[in-house]
Design a protein around this motif. Sequence first.
Motif, short mmCIF file in Angstrom:
data_model
loop_
_atom_site.label_atom_id
_atom_site.label_comp_id
_atom_site.label_asym_id
_atom_site.label_seq_id
_atom_site.Cartn_x
_atom_site.Cartn_y
_atom_site.Cartn_z
N ALA A 69 0.83 -1.21 0.00
CA ALA A 69 0.00 0.00 0.00
C ALA A 69 0.86 1.25 0.00
O ALA A 69 0.59 2.23 -0.73
N GLU A 70 1.93 1.25 0.80
CA GLU A 70 2.84 2.40 0.83
C GLU A 70 3.56 2.56 -0.51
O GLU A 70 3.69 3.68 -1.02
N ILE A 71 4.02 1.45 -1.06
CA ILE A 71 4.77 1.50 -2.31
C ILE A 71 3.91 2.06 -3.43
O ILE A 71 4.33 2.94 -4.19
N GLU A 72 2.68 1.57 -3.54
CA GLU A 72 1.79 2.04 -4.61
C GLU A 72 1.49 3.52 -4.45
O GLU A 72 1.43 4.27 -5.44
N LYS A 73 1.31 3.98 -3.22
CA LYS A 73 1.01 5.39 -2.99
C LYS A 73 2.22 6.26 -3.36
O LYS A 73 2.06 7.29 -4.06
N VAL A 75 4.80 5.58 -5.40
CA VAL A 75 5.11 5.54 -6.83
C VAL A 75 4.12 6.37 -7.63
O VAL A 75 4.48 6.96 -8.66
N ALA A 76 2.88 6.46 -7.17
CA ALA A 76 1.85 7.20 -7.90
C ALA A 76 1.94 8.70 -7.72
O ALA A 76 1.27 9.46 -8.44
N LEU A 77 2.75 9.17 -6.79
CA LEU A 77 2.86 10.61 -6.56
C LEU A 77 3.44 11.29 -7.80
O LEU A 77 4.41 10.81 -8.38
N VAL A 83 12.27 17.69 -2.15
CA VAL A 83 13.45 17.75 -3.00
C VAL A 83 14.65 17.26 -2.19
O VAL A 83 14.85 17.67 -1.05
N GLY A 84 15.43 16.36 -2.79
CA GLY A 84 16.56 15.81 -2.08
C GLY A 84 16.31 14.46 -1.46
O GLY A 84 17.23 13.83 -0.93
N THR A 85 15.06 13.98 -1.50
CA THR A 85 14.73 12.66 -0.98
C THR A 85 14.64 11.66 -2.13
O THR A 85 13.92 11.88 -3.10
N HIS A 86 15.39 10.58 -2.03
CA HIS A 86 15.28 9.49 -2.99
C HIS A 86 14.17 8.55 -2.56
O HIS A 86 14.21 8.01 -1.45
N MET A 87 13.17 8.35 -3.42
CA MET A 87 12.10 7.39 -3.15
C MET A 87 12.55 6.03 -3.65
O MET A 87 12.77 5.84 -4.86
N VAL A 88 12.74 5.09 -2.75
CA VAL A 88 13.28 3.78 -3.10
C VAL A 88 12.16 2.86 -3.55
O VAL A 88 11.29 2.50 -2.76
N SER A 89 12.19 2.47 -4.82
CA SER A 89 11.20 1.52 -5.33
C SER A 89 11.80 0.79 -6.52
O SER A 89 12.88 1.14 -7.01
N ALA A 90 11.09 -0.22 -6.99
CA ALA A 90 11.55 -0.99 -8.14
C ALA A 90 11.12 -0.37 -9.47
O ALA A 90 11.43 -0.91 -10.52
N GLY A 91 10.41 0.76 -9.41
CA GLY A 91 9.94 1.41 -10.63
C GLY A 91 8.45 1.21 -10.83
O GLY A 91 7.85 0.24 -10.35
N VAL A 95 5.95 -2.11 -10.01
CA VAL A 95 4.93 -1.96 -8.97
C VAL A 95 3.55 -2.25 -9.54
O VAL A 95 2.73 -2.94 -8.92
N SER A 96 3.27 -1.76 -10.74
CA SER A 96 1.96 -1.98 -11.36
C SER A 96 1.71 -3.46 -11.64
O SER A 96 0.63 -3.98 -11.36
N VAL A 97 2.69 -4.14 -12.20
CA VAL A 97 2.53 -5.57 -12.53
C VAL A 97 2.39 -6.41 -11.27
O VAL A 97 1.56 -7.32 -11.20
N ALA A 98 3.20 -6.11 -10.26
CA ALA A 98 3.20 -6.92 -9.05
C ALA A 98 1.98 -6.68 -8.17
O ALA A 98 1.62 -7.55 -7.36
#
Length: 303
Positions: A69-73, A75-77, A83-91, A95-98
């Motif tokens: 739930a956190e990851i989807e939220k 990534v959708a932003l 500014v200066g924060t790296h959002m760590v995700s698989a892309g 995320v959409s496929v998984a």
Amino acid sequence: MAQGVARVIRECRPDWRIVGADMGNHHGGSHFVDRLLVAPSANDPGYSEWLGAHLEREGVTYCIPINEAEIEKVVALPSPLRVGTHMVSAGSKAVSVAADKVKTARFLASLGIPAPWVAERAEDVPPDAFPCICKPRAGAGSRAVFICTDAEDARFLQARHPGSMFQELLLPDDAEVTVAVFRDRLGATAMLQLQRRLVSGATAWAEVIDDPSVTEQCLRIAEALDLRGAINVQLRRTADGPRVFEINARFSSTALMRHRLGFSDVIWALDDLSGSPVTTSHPRPGQRIARIQDAVILQTAIL
């Protein structure tokens, strides 16, 4: 999962300040972070505003969403919350496929990768396909997974658990493999295959294996997803070859176990986002690892 990720970061970056967040604090999370925040649910309308405010207040450099739930939220932003924060995700594609297990099955089919059949409704399960699995279509890890013995069972479970779907029951039971797949910004890919035993839905014991057919399938998945970062692929090694039944676009509960084996995809992902060079390693097949229990006193209650 979150505790494992925090422990890996603490060991490798002892000078970093770690801020955690959860919907409650009646657990051991505060032992692994410098500060634990109580957060709203990722499905709460105010979650994004809450997150943005705390990223700014804490001066966060890396934000690692842990659950789906956190990851989807995140990534959708439309733009970074700070500014200066790296959002760590698989892309976004991963995320959409998984996020949807039916969509995952269709994605695998589009790559020509053999996968278990899926059905969205109980009435779509072929009469000769029982027993099969009933499981949530999205998220949930290994929770709310049931074996359906017949059509009546399938109808009952779907009525009891809205949002569930049906999937082929893969055998044998003792041939489940979780594969950590990491891919950096240059497209270099590393993976760790763990044939595992589950206890209460989590990996309790695992052995490092190296199955070329598993490697080939996971490389195709990583490339098709345009992966940058880490995912884990769940599969069974059947008599007809590997059968992928799930993709998770996040760090898994084996993050600490993998780190102990030398596969530190959490740290590699952080280094890759910062532009630092990443040197991956490949644990030796045959190594075995087990999860252990521990306990800590967090605070003495004042009576």
